[in-house]
Write an enzyme that holds these catalytic residues in place. Sequence first.
Site, PDB file in Angstrom:
ATOM      1  N   CYS A 184       4.004  -0.168  -8.859  1.00 22.13           N
ATOM      2  CA  CYS A 184       4.480  -0.409  -7.493  1.00 22.13           C
ATOM      3  C   CYS A 184       5.567  -1.467  -7.455  1.00 22.13           C
ATOM      4  O   CYS A 184       6.398  -1.468  -6.546  1.00 22.13           O
ATOM      5  CB  CYS A 184       3.309  -0.809  -6.596  1.00 22.13           C
ATOM      6  SG  CYS A 184       2.445  -2.299  -7.143  1.00 22.13           S
ATOM      7  N   GLU A 225      -2.043  -3.122  -0.275  1.00 15.01           N
ATOM      8  CA  GLU A 225      -1.018  -3.303  -1.311  1.00 15.01           C
ATOM      9  C   GLU A 225      -0.409  -1.934  -1.583  1.00 15.01           C
ATOM     10  O   GLU A 225      -1.006  -1.105  -2.264  1.00 15.01           O
ATOM     11  CB  GLU A 225      -1.644  -3.896  -2.573  1.00 15.01           C
ATOM     12  CG  GLU A 225      -2.241  -5.275  -2.385  1.00 15.01           C
ATOM     13  CD  GLU A 225      -1.217  -6.316  -1.993  1.00 15.01           C
ATOM     14  OE1 GLU A 225      -0.004  -6.077  -2.212  1.00 15.01           O
ATOM     15  OE2 GLU A 225      -1.609  -7.368  -1.469  1.00 15.01           O
TER      16      GLU A 225
END
Length: 560
Positions: A328, A293
Site C-alpha cells: 500500500c 488503513e
Amino acid sequence: MKGLCIDLFKNYSLGLAGTAGVGTGTRSSRAFTHPFQRRRSNYQNQKHFSSSKLTCSSYSTKPCSATLSAVTAEVEEAKQTFNPEKAGLLVKELRKSFNSGRTKSYEWRRSQLENIAKMLEEKEKEITEALYKDLSKPEIEAFISEIVQARSSCNEALKELKHWMVPQKVSTSITTYPSSAEIVSEPLGVVLVISTWNFPFLLSLDPVIGAISAGNAVVLKPSEIAPATSSLLANLVEEYLDNSAIKVVEGAVPETTALLEQKWDKILYTGSARVGRIVMAAAAKHLTPVILELGGKSPAVVDSDVNLEVAVRRIMAGKWALNNGQACIGVDYIITTKDFAPKLIEALKYGLEQFFGKDPMNSKDISRIVSSTQFTRLAKLLDEDKVSNKIVLGGQMDEKQLKIAPTILLDVPEDAQIMQEEIFGPLMPIVTVEKIEDSFSVINSKPKPLAVYAFTNNELLKKGFVDNVSSGGMLINDTVLHVSISGLPFGGVGESGMGSYHGKFSFDGFSHKKAVLYRGFAGDSDLRYPPYTPEKQRLFRAVINRDIFTIILALIGWSK
C-alpha cells in the site's frame, strides 16, 4: 446488517482481507478459533462443504473423491461453520474476560508482549517459510519487512509500556481551584483486527501488539488469500498467547461478515477503499470507531537535480523490492519532466538489471503475484489498447508461475484504468510534465494518497511539497522508510484511510483518553450557586477575566 455485508461482499466477490479492491471470494472458507478450533495436519488436502456440495479446497492438488464416511465427516464439519451466532458467543466470551479486569493490568500486558517477542525469536524459520509459500517472498525481504518490523514494535512496547500507561497530568484553572487533573488511558474493550495479505504477518501482528499494549481483548481475522501465514498465525496465537482474551478467526467472506455483525469497541481494517466502506457501514450500526488503513496511488516525483543512481535504487526498493509492488505504501507511479524522463528510464533499466538480472522472471529476489485473481487484474491493466503500446521495458508474464516482470510505461493516457486505480503490482507508469512544480496539480487532482515521495535537492521545492500536497505520509529523497520510525504515525487521509497506528500511536489508537478532575471539599465558594446577586456577578466576571484588582475590591465589598 447481515444482508448488507453479505450482499456487498458478493457483489465484489472478495474477502475482506483483499487489498487494492481485489480479493479471492473463491477460496474455501475456514474458521478456527477456540472453542471452534480444528487442528490440521495437512492444509493442502483439506476439503470443505460449500453450497451443499462436496468440493476440494482450492489449494488441493488431488482429485476430489468421497466415501460415505467422508461425507458424514464433512457434514459434521459443516455444522461447525463460524456463523453470526458463534461469532456472538466468541465476543461474549472475550467481553467476560475483559470485564474481569485481567487484560488491564501491566503484568498481563507485559507477559503477552514478552510471549510475542519469544514467538518471533523461536518461530522465525516457520514465519519466513509461510511467507514464501504465500508470496514467494525472498527470505531476507521477509525477515526485514515483516519479522524485524514486528520485533521492533514489540520491543518498543515492552520498553515504553509503563510510561504509556502513566496518566498524563494536566494543569487546571482558577475556576476549579483547588484541583488537579489528568488524562487516563483506558482500554476500549474487545477489538477486531482485520488484516491483509501483502504483508500478512506484520500487518496482523503489529496492530495486535498495539491492542494488547492498551489492555484490550482482541480478535484477529487474517487474510485467507495468504493461507499459510493465516494458518501459522492461528497456531502461534493459540500456542503463545492467552486464549481467553486473544483469538484468531480464519476464513473468508462468511466468517468476516459474521464478525462484522457483532458489536466491537474498535475495528482496525487494512485493505482496499471499497471494502473499507463495507467495514465502516457495518461499524456504523453499533457506532463503533474504526481505523482504516487503505491505500491509493502513491507517487514518486523525481527532479533533475538529484543523485540519479541513489534515487533510482531507492525507488526500486520501494516498488519491485517491496513485495514486487504489492504494498500500500509502494511507489505507484513516477512524475518527472519530459526532458529528464529518458535519462531516468535508462537509469531504471540499468538498476533493474543490477537488482534482478537480465531475466527478472527467473530471479529469486522478487516476489510472485499473490493469486490468479490479482494476476488477471494486472494483465488487464497492461493489455488495455491505450496502454500496451506505452511499454518501454518489461511486460513479460507467466500465468502458471504467477509472475510479471518489472514493467515501465511512459505517458499512459490519464483516462486509462492503470492511472485511475491503485496498481498494486510491478507496473510503473511514468508521467511527464513541463516543469517539476506541475507535479503538485497532478497529485492533487487524484484522491489523497497514502504516501508521497519527492526526490529533489531544491529546498523551496521540498517545502512546496510539504505545504501544498496532502497525503498520509511524505518522504523527501527516499521511499517507504517513514513507516520504520515509531515516532511517526502511520495512516492515510481521505480515501487512503483514517486514523493511525505504530508505536505509541497504536497504544493511543486502542485507548480511550478519559478526562479526570480531582477536587476536595475545601474552598467551596458560593459564587457558582444561586442566588446570582450583583456582587457575585462582579466577582465572577473578575475571576473569569483574571482581574486581580477587581477581585480584591469585590471581596471587600467595594466596586470600581
